[in-house]
Design a protein around this motif. Structure first.
Motif, PDB file in Angstrom:
ATOM      1  N   UNK A 148      -1.959 128.819   5.132  1.00  0.00           N
ATOM      2  CA  UNK A 148      -2.359 129.805   6.075  1.00  0.00           C
ATOM      3  C   UNK A 148      -3.828 129.965   6.370  1.00  0.00           C
ATOM      4  N   UNK A 149      -4.724 129.269   5.310  1.00  0.00           N
ATOM      5  CA  UNK A 149      -6.130 128.785   5.694  1.00  0.00           C
ATOM      6  C   UNK A 149      -6.068 127.921   6.957  1.00  0.00           C
ATOM      7  N   UNK A 150      -5.367 127.005   6.747  1.00  0.00           N
ATOM      8  CA  UNK A 150      -5.231 125.916   7.869  1.00  0.00           C
ATOM      9  C   UNK A 150      -4.742 126.527   9.113  1.00  0.00           C
ATOM     10  N   UNK A 431      -8.318 134.335   1.624  1.00  0.00           N
ATOM     11  CA  UNK A 431      -7.909 133.580   2.989  1.00  0.00           C
ATOM     12  C   UNK A 431      -9.239 133.541   3.979  1.00  0.00           C
ATOM     13  N   UNK A 432     -10.065 134.699   3.826  1.00  0.00           N
ATOM     14  CA  UNK A 432     -11.045 135.096   4.667  1.00  0.00           C
ATOM     15  C   UNK A 432     -12.161 133.901   4.473  1.00  0.00           C
ATOM     16  N   UNK A 433     -12.249 133.462   3.133  1.00  0.00           N
ATOM     17  CA  UNK A 433     -13.291 132.592   2.699  1.00  0.00           C
ATOM     18  C   UNK A 433     -12.676 131.163   3.217  1.00  0.00           C
ATOM     19  N   UNK A 434     -11.397 131.005   2.868  1.00  0.00           N
ATOM     20  CA  UNK A 434     -10.939 129.751   3.288  1.00  0.00           C
ATOM     21  C   UNK A 434     -10.825 129.246   5.007  1.00  0.00           C
ATOM     22  N   UNK A 435     -10.612 130.227   5.556  1.00  0.00           N
ATOM     23  CA  UNK A 435     -10.692 130.015   7.036  1.00  0.00           C
ATOM     24  C   UNK A 435     -12.248 129.831   7.394  1.00  0.00           C
TER      25      UNK A 435
END
Ligand SMILES: [Zn+2]
Ligand SMILES: [Zn+2]
Length: 449
Positions: A148-150, A431-435
């Motif tokens: 999802x982050x990708x 997810x916010x941090x991953x993206x």
């Protein structure tokens, strides 16, 4: 003239600063806009995990999304030694002018774990494993967070094409959990059939670090892992007549104890090594001395020369003890080092790590960027650096509810680890941090001057 030049310089400096702030703000705004849909994607993926070697639907979903974002996508990329498995690797390329080639990697596979989180989007999936047994499946390592982050990163970067230049390659790698997925795409020609990367980046979520934080480890971060199978062969017979036998159980016991001296007496204390005997099987009954005992080991090390020395020691010690017990040469132990269940150490290029850590500090503030110690766990991301000739970094993404981390530190109770049936990332901040972290990393390497 001089004053005017100075003014122009000052204005351009101000303009650059403002533009940078705006870029950061607009990145945050883009992620905010997409967050609800990313959480939905995450929950959908979480409820539909697939085992290593069988990531068919996950790969198809990943490919479809990337194609819709304008990437040139190749599906079913990768080849295993066993022809019964399909390589479900996905390779997506976006060319955007001159500049470096950056490869981003996510894994696609899940684990044979029966989820016990009780979440509304918990997995109820069962599917046959390699042996044909029906098993429960769960994204217990957080590869759904990574996918999802990708996708979030791929979307933002496709929209910010005016701010970077170069070639972006995004891969969905199958079969990380059984450590033959990276090999499957590299052997199929990932670096020959697609642009060869100047940098390779991945993230992995953490079951200890708070959501909202990122971590990094410079240099060796994870160990190499080698599976070793030992068959100790004796001469079986009646349990009441040991003098007529060569007892492989006693030999196995001596071998297990002696192997521990490799770490304590042969290896430098400055070179971490683990030798674990994880399985021992032999015999059928109280009063029978068996013919054979089987041992299964895992060996962990950082440096390749250390790994080779440890493996040679295992073979030498095992054979030596069998010989000392009087086992004849034609019944000498068989020691096998698995080529398929082997993965190299994960070495994070120090210079690239430093650049990314600086970019993360700018994006999240120093309090949210943590230097982490290396671990002796393994994963196959290390293969992408081709013996440290391609700079590669896997950084860590905090995934746990900060309140739970605080409570666990206060009470001394441990949190569910990765691969646990209770592992439960907190979707939104993770997810916010991953993206944001992955996008910041790419912009650091590819931003237009
Ligand atoms: Zn895992
Ligand atoms: Zn993992």
């Amino acid at each position: 003239m001089r004053i005017r030049l100075c003014l122009v310089f000052l204005c351009s400096l101000l303009f650059t600063t403002v533009a940078k702030v705006n870029a950061q703000q607009s990145l945050d705004a883009l992620i905010d806009r997409d967050l609800a849909s990313l959480v939905t994607t995450y929950k959908t993926l979480h409820a539909a995990p697939e085992l290593s070697h069988y990531e068919e639907k996950t790969a198809a979903f990943f490919a479809t999304q990337l194609r819709a974002l304008g990437y040139t996508v190749t599906e079913r990329f990768g080849k295993y030694e066993d022809p019964k498995w399909t390589g479900y690797g996905v390779v997506a390329v976006m060319k955007n002018g001159a500049g470096p080639t950056v490869l981003l990697r996510t894994e696609l596979d899940a684990l044979p774990v029966d989820e016990k989180t009780g979440l509304p989007y918990a997995s109820k999936v069962k599917m046959p494993n390699d042996a044909g047994q029906e098993v429960s499946v769960m994204h217990a390592c957080g590869h759904d967070v990574h996918i999802t982050s990708m996708l979030g990163t791929a979307k933002v970067l496709a929209e910010m094409k005016d701010q970077w230049s170069g070639t972006l390659v995004i891969i969905g790698q199958p079969a990380e959990e059984v450590v033959d997925g990276a090999k499957s795409v590299l052997c199929a020609g990932l670096y020959e059939k697609f642009p060869k990367p100047d940098y390779v980046i991945a993230l992995h979520d953490s079951a200890d670090l708070e959501a909202g934080k990122v971590g990094y480890t410079s240099g060796y971060a994870m160990a190499s892992s080698t599976s070793v199978d030992i068959k100790i062969r004796g001469l079986g017979g009646h349990g009441a007549r040991p003098e007529a036998t060569k007892d492989p159980i006693v030999v196995a016991a001596q071998v297990i104890m002696a192997l521990q001296t490799i770490v304590s007496r042969e290896d430098s204390p400055l070179d971490p090594v683990v030798v674990t005997v994880g399985s021992i099987h032999g015999g059928t009954k109280h009063n029978i001395i068996p013919d054979e005992v089987d041992l299964q080991l895992t060996v962990r090390a950082y440096k390749e020369d250390v790994r080779k020395r440890v493996l040679a020691s295992i073979a030498r010690i095992t054979k030596g003890i069998a010989m000392a017990a009087g086992i004849p040469e034609d019944r000498a132990p068989i020691v096998k080092f698995s080529e398929t269940q082997y993965t190299s150490a994960l070495y994070n290029d120090p210079q690239l790590t430093e650049r990314l850590a600086t970019a993360f500090t700018k994006a999240f503030g120093a309090d949210n960027v943590v230097k982490l110690p290396p671990v002796m766990m393994s994963e196959d991301f290390g293969a992408y650096n081709l013996d440290q000739t391609v700079p590669a970094v896997q950084f860590t993404l905090g995934a746990v509810d900060p309140a739970k981390v605080k409570l666990s530190r206060e009470t001394g109770t441990s949190l569910p680890s990765l691969h646990s049936a209770m592992f439960q990332p907190l979707p939104e901040p993770t997810l916010r941090t991953g993206v944001k972290a992955m996008t910041s990393a790419v912009l650091e390497l590819m931003k237009k001057n």
